[in-house]
Design an enzyme around this catalytic site. Structure first.
Site, PDB file in Angstrom:
ATOM      1  N   HIS A 270       0.836  -1.205   0.000  1.00  0.00           N
ATOM      2  CA  HIS A 270       0.000   0.000   0.000  1.00  0.00           C
ATOM      3  C   HIS A 270       0.866   1.249   0.000  1.00  0.00           C
ATOM      4  CE1 HIS A 270       0.192   1.115   4.346  1.00  0.00           C
ATOM      5  NE2 HIS A 270       0.230  -0.177   4.581  1.00  0.00           N
ATOM      6  N   GLU A 316      -4.994   2.099   2.533  1.00  0.00           N
ATOM      7  CA  GLU A 316      -5.057   0.911   3.408  1.00  0.00           C
ATOM      8  C   GLU A 316      -5.274   1.338   4.860  1.00  0.00           C
ATOM      9  OE1 GLU A 316      -3.755  -2.146   6.202  1.00  0.00           O
ATOM     10  OE2 GLU A 316      -2.758  -0.234   5.882  1.00  0.00           O
TER      11      GLU A 316
HETATM   12 ZN   LIG Z   1       0.788  -1.080   6.369  1.00  0.00          ZN
END
Ligand SMILES: [Zn+2]
Length: 450
Positions: A270, A316
């Site tokens: 991410h 995320e």
């Molecule tokens: Zn992470």
């Protein structure tokens, strides 16, 4: 590279590969990939630029926007194809100014980090007496004594999964009993008075109260005062608030497969981070280690049978919208996803991969991992799903992998100390090499992983 003899075996239907076959088949190319990963500092250079020059990358921030534009340009520069930045709407939470102080018995400022997605306090702050608890049961037993108080969950860190629930659910559990604010002892090991942020999750139907993390040391001090029977009064001020959802994007690039381009092996991490520190180990380094795996393949002019796709997911940390958007935007081709690998355990010495999938696929992955014994990254762990791969993996039953590492991730992640100086260039290079070997062989081997 496959020899003619191997192709003949496949044609005869004798392709059920005994353990070790893949190892011998791909030993030479694996050695080349690992050597290529170790000889240059490409990963460390990218990470230093991302973290030092672009900075942290919370969803909705200018830093994340700049990082996305930079990553797409760099992927093109690295020779990846089909580079794209499909739009994703993300929550836009901002921290604003924040402070916490002991008002009595003596005034003393404390170190805090508001929790991601928290509401703020009124402008004048919230002042109230402290109540300390260590479990949800103890909170519930306190009952009416919680009303009007600031609740501290003083829970020692055991492991992330076990301890993080006090950060995520604690605010609503305390609010249900009338608490006016919640504090949580940072979800991480003790580390020189460092507060750890992270997302909370409000329950529907409960009042939303402001919530922040304090350091292990300050939690211990408050505990000692309460244990001595000293009433403690605290004042919390937080400017935190949500702005309207912002435009963001996942960043995607590929090495297109030479024979089965519609079958896809995904690797990635991410690209967003918290707004403190520079998101170096969480997850700048993890994302770049997967990116470097593709760059190394390109550098060696390797084009595997299937497509290897790099995905840098957005949001995320405080929403998971990037992983959900990937699933929805690629739903038509999820059935052709051969494997998805996310690296989000920090940049430390890689020890292998977590794996979730069938026993047959696990045996195959174990076999491939034997190519990584030379760099001691050959362990295959019990589970391989990560936050951004889970939506796609669960929808289409895709084998999934995580990068497993030997390091104290939770000491610095989500803190102001998550900076590039903590990253060992050797570790990011080894991680890139290990991921390159795993992704390449899964994309190249004659039989699909299933
Ligand atoms: Zn992470």
């Amino acid at each position: 590279m496959l020899g003619r003899g191997w192709i003949a075996l496949v044609a005869l239907g004798l392709a059920a590969q005994p353990a070790g076959t893949l190892t011998e088949q791909y030993r030479e190319v694996a050695t080349k990939l690992i050597d290529a990963a170790m000889v240059d500092q490409g990963g460390m250079e990218k990470l230093s630029y991302l973290c030092d020059r672009i900075g942290n990358r919370l969803s909705g921030s200018l830093g994340l926007e700049k990082a996305i534009v930079w990553a797409a340009a760099q992927m093109n520069h690295d020779g990846l194809v089909n580079v794209s930045t499909p739009r994703v709407k993300v929550p836009h939470w901002v921290r604003g100014r924040e402070s916490l102080e002991i008002v009595g018995p003596i005034p003393q400022p404390l170190v805090l980090l508001g929790l991601g997605n928290s509401v703020g306090t009124p402008a004048a702050g919230v002042e109230a007496d402290l109540i300390v608890v260590h479990t949800f049961e103890e909170l519930d037993a306190a009952g009416a004594r919680v009303k009007g108080k600031i609740v501290l969950f003083n829970v020692p860190f055991t492991n992330y999964g076990e301890t993080v629930r006090f950060r995520s659910s604690g605010p609503s559990r305390a609010a249900r009993l009338g608490a006016v604010a919640m504090l949580v002892r940072s979800v991480g090991p003790p580390g020189l008075r460092l507060p750890h942020t992270g997302a909370l999750s409000y329950a529907d139907g409960q009042p939303r109260i402001p919530a922040a993390a304090i350091t292990t040391e300050d939690a211990a001090r408050l505990q000692r005062m309460v244990d001595r029977g000293t009433p403690v009064r605290l004042k919390l001020m937080m400017d935190a608030r949500f702005l309207p959802d912002a435009d963001s994007a996942n960043v995607i690039g590929e090495i297109r497969g030479r024979e089965l381009p519609d079958e896809i092996v995904v690797v990635g991490g991410h690209f967003d981070s918290w707004d403190v520190g520079t998101g170096s180990t969480d997850d700048g380094g993890g994302a770049i280690a997967t990116w470097e795996a593709l760059r190394i393949m390109k550098k060696l002019n390797l084009r595997p049978r299937r497509t290897v796709r790099l995905v840098l997911w957005t949001n995320e940390e405080n929403g998971g919208r990037g992983g959900l958007a990937y699933r929805d935007q690629h739903s038509a081709e999820l059935g052709r996803h051969v494997m998805m690998l996310e690296s989000d355990s920090g940049v430390f010495r890689p020890i292998g991969f977590g794996f979730t999938g069938s026993d047959t696929a696990r045996a195959r992955v174990r076999d491939i991992a034997r190519l990584l014994t030379g760099i001691h990254a050959d362990a295959i762990g019990a589970a391989g799903e990560e936050a951004d791969t889970t939506p796609s993996v669960q929808q289409a039953h895709i084998p999934s992998m995580s990068l497993d590492v030997d390091g104290n991730y939770f000491l610095i992640h989500h803190t102001p100390a998550d900076t590039v100086d903590k990253i060992d260039p050797l570790h990011i290079a080894r991680a890139s090499g290990a991921i390159a070997v795993m992704a390449y062989v899964v994309a190249e081997m004659p039989e699909r992983l299933r």
